[in-house]
Design a protein around this motif. Sequence first.
Motif, PDB file in Angstrom:
ATOM      1  N   PHE A   3       0.835  -1.197   0.000  1.00  0.00           N
ATOM      2  CA  PHE A   3       0.000   0.000   0.000  1.00  0.00           C
ATOM      3  C   PHE A   3       0.874   1.253   0.000  1.00  0.00           C
ATOM      4  O   PHE A   3       2.050   1.205   0.330  1.00  0.00           O
ATOM      5  CB  PHE A   3      -0.953   0.014   1.194  1.00  0.00           C
ATOM      6  CG  PHE A   3      -0.274   0.191   2.525  1.00  0.00           C
ATOM      7  CD1 PHE A   3      -0.118   1.445   3.085  1.00  0.00           C
ATOM      8  CD2 PHE A   3       0.198  -0.905   3.233  1.00  0.00           C
ATOM      9  CE1 PHE A   3       0.502   1.607   4.306  1.00  0.00           C
ATOM     10  CE2 PHE A   3       0.821  -0.760   4.446  1.00  0.00           C
ATOM     11  CZ  PHE A   3       0.979   0.497   4.989  1.00  0.00           C
ATOM     12  N   LYS A   5       0.624   5.236   1.516  1.00  0.00           N
ATOM     13  CA  LYS A   5      -0.110   6.118   2.419  1.00  0.00           C
ATOM     14  C   LYS A   5      -0.217   7.495   1.777  1.00  0.00           C
ATOM     15  O   LYS A   5       0.765   8.033   1.295  1.00  0.00           O
ATOM     16  CB  LYS A   5       0.616   6.208   3.746  1.00  0.00           C
ATOM     17  CG  LYS A   5      -0.160   6.905   4.818  1.00  0.00           C
ATOM     18  CD  LYS A   5       0.278   6.393   6.170  1.00  0.00           C
ATOM     19  CE  LYS A   5      -0.644   6.808   7.259  1.00  0.00           C
ATOM     20  NZ  LYS A   5      -1.995   6.358   7.116  1.00  0.00           N
ATOM     21  N   ARG A   9      -8.647  11.123   0.247  1.00  0.00           N
ATOM     22  CA  ARG A   9      -9.781  10.296   0.671  1.00  0.00           C
ATOM     23  C   ARG A   9     -10.666  10.124  -0.551  1.00  0.00           C
ATOM     24  O   ARG A   9     -11.414  11.030  -0.911  1.00  0.00           O
ATOM     25  CB  ARG A   9     -10.574  10.963   1.797  1.00  0.00           C
ATOM     26  CG  ARG A   9      -9.798  11.177   3.071  1.00  0.00           C
ATOM     27  CD  ARG A   9      -9.380   9.862   3.726  1.00  0.00           C
ATOM     28  NE  ARG A   9      -8.763  10.038   5.016  1.00  0.00           N
ATOM     29  CZ  ARG A   9      -7.459  10.249   5.201  1.00  0.00           C
ATOM     30  NH1 ARG A   9      -6.667  10.343   4.173  1.00  0.00           N
ATOM     31  NH2 ARG A   9      -6.967  10.379   6.402  1.00  0.00           N
ATOM     32  N   THR A  11     -12.631   6.892  -3.293  1.00  0.00           N
ATOM     33  CA  THR A  11     -13.202   5.545  -3.261  1.00  0.00           C
ATOM     34  C   THR A  11     -12.120   4.480  -3.310  1.00  0.00           C
ATOM     35  O   THR A  11     -12.389   3.323  -3.015  1.00  0.00           O
ATOM     36  CB  THR A  11     -14.162   5.336  -4.448  1.00  0.00           C
ATOM     37  OG1 THR A  11     -13.448   5.574  -5.660  1.00  0.00           O
ATOM     38  CG2 THR A  11     -15.358   6.264  -4.367  1.00  0.00           C
ATOM     39  N   THR A  12     -10.894   4.849  -3.664  1.00  0.00           N
ATOM     40  CA  THR A  12      -9.816   3.869  -3.752  1.00  0.00           C
ATOM     41  C   THR A  12      -8.957   3.826  -2.500  1.00  0.00           C
ATOM     42  O   THR A  12      -8.041   3.020  -2.416  1.00  0.00           O
ATOM     43  CB  THR A  12      -8.913   4.172  -4.963  1.00  0.00           C
ATOM     44  OG1 THR A  12      -8.376   5.479  -4.816  1.00  0.00           O
ATOM     45  CG2 THR A  12      -9.695   4.066  -6.256  1.00  0.00           C
ATOM     46  N   THR A  13      -9.236   4.690  -1.515  1.00  0.00           N
ATOM     47  CA  THR A  13      -8.453   4.669  -0.281  1.00  0.00           C
ATOM     48  C   THR A  13      -9.313   4.166   0.867  1.00  0.00           C
ATOM     49  O   THR A  13     -10.538   4.207   0.810  1.00  0.00           O
ATOM     50  CB  THR A  13      -7.940   6.082   0.087  1.00  0.00           C
ATOM     51  OG1 THR A  13      -9.056   6.936   0.332  1.00  0.00           O
ATOM     52  CG2 THR A  13      -7.066   6.664  -0.995  1.00  0.00           C
ATOM     53  N   ASP A  14      -8.637   3.706   1.913  1.00  0.00           N
ATOM     54  CA  ASP A  14      -9.390   3.370   3.118  1.00  0.00           C
ATOM     55  C   ASP A  14      -9.553   4.643   3.951  1.00  0.00           C
ATOM     56  O   ASP A  14      -9.163   5.732   3.512  1.00  0.00           O
ATOM     57  CB  ASP A  14      -8.717   2.232   3.892  1.00  0.00           C
ATOM     58  CG  ASP A  14      -7.348   2.602   4.461  1.00  0.00           C
ATOM     59  OD1 ASP A  14      -6.977   3.793   4.457  1.00  0.00           O
ATOM     60  OD2 ASP A  14      -6.642   1.680   4.917  1.00  0.00           O
ATOM     61  N   ASN A  15     -10.107   4.540   5.151  1.00  0.00           N
ATOM     62  CA  ASN A  15     -10.372   5.742   5.946  1.00  0.00           C
ATOM     63  C   ASN A  15      -9.106   6.411   6.485  1.00  0.00           C
ATOM     64  O   ASN A  15      -9.164   7.498   7.030  1.00  0.00           O
ATOM     65  CB  ASN A  15     -11.352   5.446   7.084  1.00  0.00           C
ATOM     66  CG  ASN A  15     -10.819   4.403   8.044  1.00  0.00           C
ATOM     67  OD1 ASN A  15      -9.735   3.862   7.845  1.00  0.00           O
ATOM     68  ND2 ASN A  15     -11.579   4.110   9.075  1.00  0.00           N
ATOM     69  N   LYS A  16      -7.942   5.770   6.312  1.00  0.00           N
ATOM     70  CA  LYS A  16      -6.666   6.368   6.704  1.00  0.00           C
ATOM     71  C   LYS A  16      -5.897   6.920   5.510  1.00  0.00           C
ATOM     72  O   LYS A  16      -4.786   7.399   5.659  1.00  0.00           O
ATOM     73  CB  LYS A  16      -5.810   5.324   7.418  1.00  0.00           C
ATOM     74  CG  LYS A  16      -6.411   4.843   8.728  1.00  0.00           C
ATOM     75  CD  LYS A  16      -5.532   3.788   9.345  1.00  0.00           C
ATOM     76  CE  LYS A  16      -6.181   3.246  10.605  1.00  0.00           C
ATOM     77  NZ  LYS A  16      -5.425   2.130  11.162  1.00  0.00           N
ATOM     78  N   ASN A  18      -4.901   5.055   2.872  1.00  0.00           N
ATOM     79  CA  ASN A  18      -4.039   4.037   2.275  1.00  0.00           C
ATOM     80  C   ASN A  18      -4.627   3.532   0.966  1.00  0.00           C
ATOM     81  O   ASN A  18      -5.823   3.277   0.877  1.00  0.00           O
ATOM     82  CB  ASN A  18      -3.859   2.854   3.229  1.00  0.00           C
ATOM     83  CG  ASN A  18      -3.171   3.250   4.510  1.00  0.00           C
ATOM     84  OD1 ASN A  18      -2.284   4.088   4.512  1.00  0.00           O
ATOM     85  ND2 ASN A  18      -3.586   2.657   5.611  1.00  0.00           N
ATOM     86  N   ILE A  19      -3.768   3.392  -0.041  1.00  0.00           N
ATOM     87  CA  ILE A  19      -4.164   2.803  -1.316  1.00  0.00           C
ATOM     88  C   ILE A  19      -3.511   1.433  -1.386  1.00  0.00           C
ATOM     89  O   ILE A  19      -2.290   1.312  -1.344  1.00  0.00           O
ATOM     90  CB  ILE A  19      -3.709   3.667  -2.508  1.00  0.00           C
ATOM     91  CG1 ILE A  19      -4.353   5.060  -2.427  1.00  0.00           C
ATOM     92  CG2 ILE A  19      -4.033   2.987  -3.826  1.00  0.00           C
ATOM     93  CD1 ILE A  19      -3.861   6.020  -3.480  1.00  0.00           C
ATOM     94  N   TYR A  20      -4.321   0.394  -1.457  1.00  0.00           N
ATOM     95  CA  TYR A  20      -3.824  -0.980  -1.478  1.00  0.00           C
ATOM     96  C   TYR A  20      -3.729  -1.513  -2.892  1.00  0.00           C
ATOM     97  O   TYR A  20      -4.507  -1.144  -3.756  1.00  0.00           O
ATOM     98  CB  TYR A  20      -4.745  -1.884  -0.650  1.00  0.00           C
ATOM     99  CG  TYR A  20      -4.635  -1.600   0.821  1.00  0.00           C
ATOM    100  CD1 TYR A  20      -3.697  -2.246   1.605  1.00  0.00           C
ATOM    101  CD2 TYR A  20      -5.451  -0.651   1.421  1.00  0.00           C
ATOM    102  CE1 TYR A  20      -3.578  -1.961   2.948  1.00  0.00           C
ATOM    103  CE2 TYR A  20      -5.338  -0.363   2.767  1.00  0.00           C
ATOM    104  CZ  TYR A  20      -4.397  -1.023   3.527  1.00  0.00           C
ATOM    105  OH  TYR A  20      -4.275  -0.732   4.855  1.00  0.00           O
TER     106      TYR A  20
END
Length: 132
Positions: A3, A5, A9, A11-16, A18-20
Amino acid sequence: MDFIKTDLRTTTTDNKGNIYFGAEKGFCGVFKMGVILGSGDPHSRRIPTDEKGLQDIKLRLGNTLSDCLSGLSGIGSILSAVNPDLMSAGDLDKIGSVIKNLALLGTEAQGYIEDVETDLLSRASNKGANHG
């Protein structure tokens, strides 16, 4: 690296932020990393989050989408000219894999274009609200 960092924010990131990168996405993960890392300033290595930077990324994504569609068109042209009797099941499997990955890549590029457009529209609305 699984990932990256970011401060973004989408649709491709989590709430922190992070792009996985999932293995199931074929070369889409490599594309995603290339767009992110390739958009960094060559001196500071910072990823642009201003309007100009987002416009540049949107242009790159549009070029990638166009390349995907051109690639799919090229594959279609080749397939229409080839003698199917000379193709093995392995050949068809490889062609199918390339078509699948190009389609996924184009779809992902289009999704990012929409995310960038949403971000730019939001900024424009906020700017108008702050000056109005």
